[in-house]
Design an enzyme around this catalytic site. Sequence first.
Site, PDB file in Angstrom:
ATOM      1  N   ASP A   6       0.848  -1.198   0.000  1.00 50.34           N
ATOM      2  CA  ASP A   6       0.000   0.000   0.000  1.00 50.34           C
ATOM      3  C   ASP A   6       0.883   1.247   0.000  1.00 50.34           C
ATOM      4  OD1 ASP A   6      -2.345   1.505   0.090  1.00 50.34           O
ATOM      5  OD2 ASP A   6      -3.223   0.291   1.686  1.00 50.34           O
ATOM      6  N   ASP A  19     -10.454   2.739  -2.801  1.00 49.91           N
ATOM      7  CA  ASP A  19     -10.923   1.496  -2.200  1.00 49.91           C
ATOM      8  C   ASP A  19     -12.406   1.296  -2.503  1.00 49.91           C
ATOM      9  OD1 ASP A  19      -8.455   1.235  -1.059  1.00 49.91           O
ATOM     10  OD2 ASP A  19      -9.113   1.584   0.998  1.00 49.91           O
TER      11      ASP A  19
END
Length: 431
Positions: free
Chosen positions: A161, A223
């Site tokens: 990430d 997301d």
Amino acid sequence: MMTSLPTIVVLGVFLLAQLTQALNNGLARTPPMGFMTWQRFRCITDCHKYPDECISERLIQRTADKMVEDGYLKAGYEYLIIDDCWLAKERDQDGKLQADKSRFPNGMKAVSDYVHAKGLKFGIYEDYGNKTCGGYPGILGHLKKDAEYFAYLEVDYIKIDGCYSVPFYEMEDGYKLFGKYLNETGRPMVYSCSWPAYFNDASYPLNYEILKEHCNLWRNYDDIQDSYQSLTQIMDWFALVQDSIIQHAGPGHWNDPDMLLAGNYALTRDQAKMQMAVWAILAAPLLMSVDLHTIKHEFKEILQHKELIEINQDPWGLQGRRVLRERQIEIWKRELKPEDEYGSKYAVVIVSRREDGTPYPYNVTLQAIGLTHPNGYYYRDVFKHNETELQYVQPKSFITVRVVPQGCVVLKVFASKENKSENTTNSTTTQ
């Protein structure tokens, strides 16, 4: 102390060579399939209050058992991936990453061994930042050591990430360097990168040629959340930018619109079918994120739908696109590897974004979506298990479908090798 110019030049060339060593793992020749913890289980760490949901050794073992026992592995879902919040809050005294001891009492190597013993592949999460998004130690300052740690764990898939990366625009070189260290371990690991999502969010230039050279897949956008609105926002974004991203997807490197929502709280059965079908057209990674112990059978059927998975896993690896949008109906199309008895082959998904109280009748010609083979086409409805007989249609003849609100019809279309136009009538499929 100042360094002479020749030394600087030599050092710069050396570092450039180090950074430009491309990914070389031979993995992800079709979009990865598996399970990822984040969407359903997020960062639940209180195992006293939520023993069946907290990120823990028990959750991973129980999930591994269900993936095998309930047919997910057989259907192709081979990776079991722990997302954020598996770590202890601090590295150990030697600076190595360590799992939270209360939730992973036997350590992460034991978890990896359990997953592998089930015939699954093991995936894990980290962050190219000072901290992960959940506030746990990131890999900055420890890239080589952490790559070696993941190889020791026998990781098969790693997601990196980009939270708390400062400055964020250094991520491109940082991800490349970490990929180099992964290669040097000799352990083949699917490498999932997240820097495109951060670059796109900041409207920062993104070089897809560099991206696909160094990563197996990458998150492009925000997301996904457990909502129909989030799902359709991602669909719209992929359609908006499709001309600039499609050519960069293919065997070994994939655009990633994020996890599957089927079986959670928000999506209806038809909305879940829509996501699964559009993700198949997009050649997207199929990463479930659902409680496999409580999932309803109707959603399990969607996740394990054989033909949708076959479309997604097509060996040609061509990402499809949205080709038509009118009256809140969308058509998505993907070319597939032909079968021997037919010519060119396609998957076509007709999506309704409508909110009518009844299935919407929609007429379309194959010519309108770019299918113009002079000999015409055979087609059939993928969801009609008991009606597999192929129907014939000419490019200019209408196909009529009825699409349920916020649902879809999925067709497989095959070019005919001979012209049967003299027998052609308008063809109909019903949903």
